[in-house]
Design a protein around this motif. Structure first.
Motif, PDB file in Angstrom:
ATOM      1  N   PHE A   2       1.292  -0.848   0.006  1.00 42.11           N
ATOM      2  CA  PHE A   2       0.031  -0.048   0.051  1.00 42.11           C
ATOM      3  C   PHE A   2       1.115   1.194   0.042  1.00 42.11           C
ATOM      4  O   PHE A   2       1.804   1.062   1.141  1.00 42.11           O
ATOM      5  CB  PHE A   2      -0.713  -0.334   1.015  1.00 42.11           C
ATOM      6  N   GLY A  13       1.233   4.194   0.588  1.00 42.53           N
ATOM      7  CA  GLY A  13       0.756   5.545   1.856  1.00 42.53           C
ATOM      8  C   GLY A  13       1.655   5.226   2.526  1.00 42.53           C
ATOM      9  O   GLY A  13       2.723   4.754   2.621  1.00 42.53           O
ATOM     10  N   LEU A  46       4.129   3.336   4.928  1.00 40.51           N
ATOM     11  CA  LEU A  46       3.387   1.375   4.438  1.00 40.51           C
ATOM     12  C   LEU A  46       4.188   1.182   3.426  1.00 40.51           C
ATOM     13  O   LEU A  46       4.001   0.029   3.283  1.00 40.51           O
ATOM     14  CB  LEU A  46       1.918   1.601   4.353  1.00 40.51           C
ATOM     15  N   TRP A  47       4.629   1.912   2.324  1.00 33.18           N
ATOM     16  CA  TRP A  47       4.792   1.712   1.454  1.00 33.18           C
ATOM     17  C   TRP A  47       5.866   0.498   1.072  1.00 33.18           C
ATOM     18  O   TRP A  47       6.216   0.533   0.541  1.00 33.18           O
ATOM     19  CB  TRP A  47       5.186   2.815   0.664  1.00 33.18           C
ATOM     20  N   HIS A 106       1.568  -3.302  10.757  1.00 32.96           N
ATOM     21  CA  HIS A 106       1.513  -2.847   9.478  1.00 32.96           C
ATOM     22  C   HIS A 106       0.141  -3.101   9.323  1.00 32.96           C
ATOM     23  O   HIS A 106      -0.217  -2.384   8.627  1.00 32.96           O
ATOM     24  CB  HIS A 106       2.333  -3.885   8.605  1.00 32.96           C
ATOM     25  N   ARG A 150      -1.931   0.105  10.791  1.00 28.46           N
ATOM     26  CA  ARG A 150      -2.138   1.684  10.112  1.00 28.46           C
ATOM     27  C   ARG A 150      -3.008   1.302   8.968  1.00 28.46           C
ATOM     28  O   ARG A 150      -3.501   2.221   8.467  1.00 28.46           O
ATOM     29  CB  ARG A 150      -0.848   0.912   9.625  1.00 28.46           C
ATOM     30  N   LEU A 151      -2.795  -0.230   8.714  1.00 23.85           N
ATOM     31  CA  LEU A 151      -4.203  -0.657   7.230  1.00 23.85           C
ATOM     32  C   LEU A 151      -5.784  -0.642   7.813  1.00 23.85           C
ATOM     33  O   LEU A 151      -6.286   0.136   6.456  1.00 23.85           O
ATOM     34  CB  LEU A 151      -3.679  -1.851   6.519  1.00 23.85           C
ATOM     35  N   MET A 193      -5.878   3.038   7.165  1.00 17.91           N
ATOM     36  CA  MET A 193      -6.115   3.689   5.540  1.00 17.91           C
ATOM     37  C   MET A 193      -6.689   4.554   4.960  1.00 17.91           C
ATOM     38  O   MET A 193      -8.103   4.807   5.302  1.00 17.91           O
ATOM     39  CB  MET A 193      -5.452   2.753   4.714  1.00 17.91           C
ATOM     40  N   THR A 231      -5.799   5.619  -1.569  1.00 18.75           N
ATOM     41  CA  THR A 231      -4.386   5.534  -1.797  1.00 18.75           C
ATOM     42  C   THR A 231      -4.197   4.108  -2.712  1.00 18.75           C
ATOM     43  O   THR A 231      -4.480   3.454  -2.513  1.00 18.75           O
ATOM     44  CB  THR A 231      -4.299   4.067  -0.262  1.00 18.75           C
TER      45      THR A 231
END
Ligand SMILES: Cc1cc2nc3c(=O)[nH]c(=O)nc-3n(C[C@H](O)[C@H](O)[C@H](O)COP(=O)(O)OP(=O)(O)OC[C@H]3O[C@@H](n4cnc5c(N)ncnc54)[C@H](O)[C@@H]3O)c2cc1C
Length: 459
Positions: free
Chosen positions: A276, A278, A281-282, A309, A312-313, A316, A320
Motif C-alpha cells: 500500500f 501510503g 506503509l509503502w 503494519h 496502520r492498514l 488507511m 491510497t
C-alpha cells in the motif's frame, strides 16, 4: 469511488464448478529438471576427475571440495528460481510447495557450502604440506576473487542459520526478510570465483557453457517474476483502496478497485502480496488472501490487526494506491478432487474460506471455530452465503479447554458434524493449533492426503 458494502444475492452469484486440475505433472517435471540439471552441473567434474589423477589424499579432498562447490552453486541457483515468483512456476507447482522445497533445500545449501570451503582448504593444505590457517591465508591472498567468495559463504551460512524456525521467529519479520534478500548479493559475490578458480569452469567447454546457461535462466526467472510480471500487472489494473470497513474490534475489510478487473486472473482462496503506497506503509509488502471471489468490480481483503503494519492498514485513507504481486496459491476450488467440500476456519483464516465458499460447488460444510461469539467475523455474510450455496454451517464457539469444542475436534465429534467426511475435500485455514489438531483428526479418520488443502498463512 463507491463500493457496495451490503452483500446481496446478486453479488454472490454461484459460479459453475471448475474442472479438477492436478499439478502433479508439473511437480514431476520440475523434479526431473532439478535432477537433470544437477547431473549436468557435476558432469564436467565427473569427466575431469575420471580422466585426471586422484591418487593422494590431497587429490581426493580437492575433488570432493570441487564437487561440493558445484552442488552448492547449483542448489543456490535453484533456491533463487524457486523464489523467483514466476507466474508459470507458481501455477505448475503452487506457492506452498515452492516454499516448502525452498525451506527443505536450504539445509543442503548450508551443508554443501561449508563442506566445499573446508574440503578445498584442507585438500590444498595437504598438497602444500602446510597448516589449515596458513593455507587459508594463501587462498585469500593469492587466488583471485577468493575474499569475496569467503564473504559470500559467510553471508549464506548466516542466512541459512537465521532460517531455522526458532531463530527466525525471534527476529522482526522485516529484518529477517531483508537479511534473507541479501542472498542475491552473496550470489553476486560468489559468482566470480567459480569462473576464475573453478577447475571445471575457467576454460571454455561444456561445463562453462552449462553454467552460463544456469545463470542466464536464473536471472531471466527473477527479472520476469519479480520485475516484468508485477509491473505489467500494476500498469494494467492500477489498484487503489476504495474503502476500509471495520468488521470487528480487531478486523477490517479493505475494498479495492481498479481498471479492467474482469481480466484479473485470480481465484477465490488465492493471495497477493500487497504494497500500500501510503505514508509509513509503502516499504513493506504483506500477503493477504482475497476474502471474496473476484467479481470484476472490486476486490476485498479481510485483515486481522495483529501488529504495526496491519494496524496502520486499518487507518488507511481511501484512494491510497497499491502495488501488488500475485495472485498465488493453490488453495482454490480447482484443486478439489471430490464433488463436496468441508471448510474449516478460525481467526483470519475465515478470509480465504469465505471467498472459497462462493466458488465451491453447493453442499459444502463449513466449520467456523472461534473462542467467543464476537470473534465470528463476517458471520452474517457467511450465513447469507451458506443459504445461497446450500451449505451447512457449524459455529464451534468456546475456549479451547471447554469440553464441547474439544470433543468436536476429535474423530468421533468430527464424524458427527460431517458423517461423509472421507468423501469430501477438506480446506483448512487458521492458527497453527487448529490446523495441527484438524490434521490429526483427518489422519485418524483416514481422509486421503490428496483431499486435504492447506493455506499456508505461516510460510
Ligand atoms: C499466504 C498468506 C496469506 C495471508 N492472508 C491473510 C488474510 O487474508 N488476512 C489476515 O489477516 N492475515 C493474513 N495473513 C497473515 C498476514 O500476512 C500477517 O498477519 C501480517 O503480515 C502481519 O503483519 P504485521 O506487521 O501487522 O504484524 P507483525 O506482528 O509484524 O507480524 C505478525 C506475523 O505475521 C507474519 N508476517 C509479518 N510480516 C509479514 C510479511 N511481510 N510477509 C509474510 N508474513 C509476515 C510473521 O509470521 C509475523 O510473525 C496471510 C499470510 C500469508 C503468508
Amino acid at each position: 469511488m463507491t463500493v457496495p458494502r451490503q452483500r446481496t444475492a446478486g453479488q454472490l452469484a454461484a459460479p459453475a464448478a471448475r474442472p479438477v486440475e492436478h499439478n502433479n505433472a508439473g511437480r514431476l517435471l520440475l523434479r526431473t529438471l532439478f535432477w537433470g540439471g544437477l547431473a549436468l552441473a557435476v558432469l564436467p567434474w565427473w569427466l575431469g576427475t575420471k580422466t585426471g589423477s586422484v591418487d593422494t589424499s590431497a587429490d581426493v579432498l580437492q575433488a570432493a571440495g570441487r564437487v561440493t562447490g558445484l552442488i552448492a552453486g547449483y542448489l543456490l541457483l535453484v533456491q533463487v528460481i524457486l523464489m523467483s515468483r514466476l507466474g508459470s512456476l507458481e501455477r505448475w507447482i503452487g506457492a506452498r510447495h515452492l516454499g516448502l522445497w525452498h525451506r527443505e533445500l536450504g539445509g543442503s545449501v548450508l551443508v554443501t557450502i561449508l563442506a566445499h570451503a573446508a574440503l578445498i582448504t584442507v585438500g590444498y593444505s595437504y598438497a602444500d604440506n602446510v597448516g589449515f590457517t596458513e593455507e587459508l591465508g594463501t587462498l585469500l591472498t593469492e587466488y583471485s576473487d577468493m575474499v569475496t567468495a569467503f564473504i559470500a559463504a559467510g553471508m549464506l551460512v548466516l542466512i541459512g542459520l537465521l532460517s531455522i524456525r526458532a531463530l527466525r521467529r525471534a527476529l522482526p519479520y522485516e529484518l529477517w526478510y531483508f537479511l534473507h534478500l541479501s542472498a542475491y548479493l552473496a550470489l553476486l559475490l560468489g559468482f566470480a570465483h567459480q569462473f576464475s578458480n573453478g577447475q571445471e569452469l575457467f576454460r571454455p567447454g561444456l561445463g562453462r557453457y552449462a553454467w552460463i546457461g544456469f545463470y542466464v535462466a536464473t536471472i531471466a526467472a527473477v527479472v520476469l517474476g519479480r520485475v516484468v510480471g508485477p509491473l505489467s500487472l500494476n500498469l494494467r489494473h492500477r489498484l487503489r483502496v476504495a474503502d476500509v470497513v471495520t468488521e470487528g474490534p480487531d478486523m477490517v475489510s479493505i475494498y479495492i478497485t481498479g481498471a479492467r478487473l474482469h481480466g484479473l486472473d485470480a481465484q477465490a482462496g488465492q493471495f497477493f502480496r500487497w504494497r500500500f503506497l501510503g505514508r509509513g506503509l509503502w516499504w513493506q509488502a504483506h500477503p493477504f488472501s482475497l476474502s471474496a471471489a473476484p467479481n470484476g468490480r472490486w476486490l476485498r481483503l479481510t485483515v486481522k490487526t495483529v501488529g504495526d503494519h496491519t494496524q496502520r492498514l486499518a487507518a488507511m485513507a481511501p484512494g491510497t494506491r497499491i502495488f501488488v504481486e500475485g495472485p498465488w496459491g493453490d488453495f482454490t476450488a480447482s484443486r478439489r478432487v471430490k464433488q463436496r467440500a468441508l471448510l474449516i476456519a478460525a481467526g483470519s483464516g475465515i478470509a480465504p474460506i469465505r471467498a472459497l465458499l462462493e466458488e465451491l460447488p453447493p453442499g459444502a460444510i463449513v466449520i467456523y471455530r472461534a473462542s467467543a461469539v464476537h470473534d465470528l467475523h463476517l458471520r452474517h455474510e457467511i450465513e447469507h452465503l451458506a443459504e445461497l450455496r446450500h451449505a451447512r454451517l457449524w459455529f464451534v464457539v468456546g475456549d479451547r479447554r471447554a469440553p464441547g469444542p474439544r470433543r468436536l475436534f476429535t474423530p468421533g465429534g468430527m464424524r458427527e458434524l460431517v458423517p461423509d467426511i472421507v468423501e469430501r475435500d477438506v480446506y483448512l485455514c487458521g492458527p497453527d493449533g487448529l490446523v495441527e489438531q484438524s490434521l490429526h483428526v483427518l489422519r485418524r479418520l483416514r481422509v486421503p492426503r490428496s483431499q486435504v488443502h492447506l493455506d499456508p498463512f505461516e510460510f
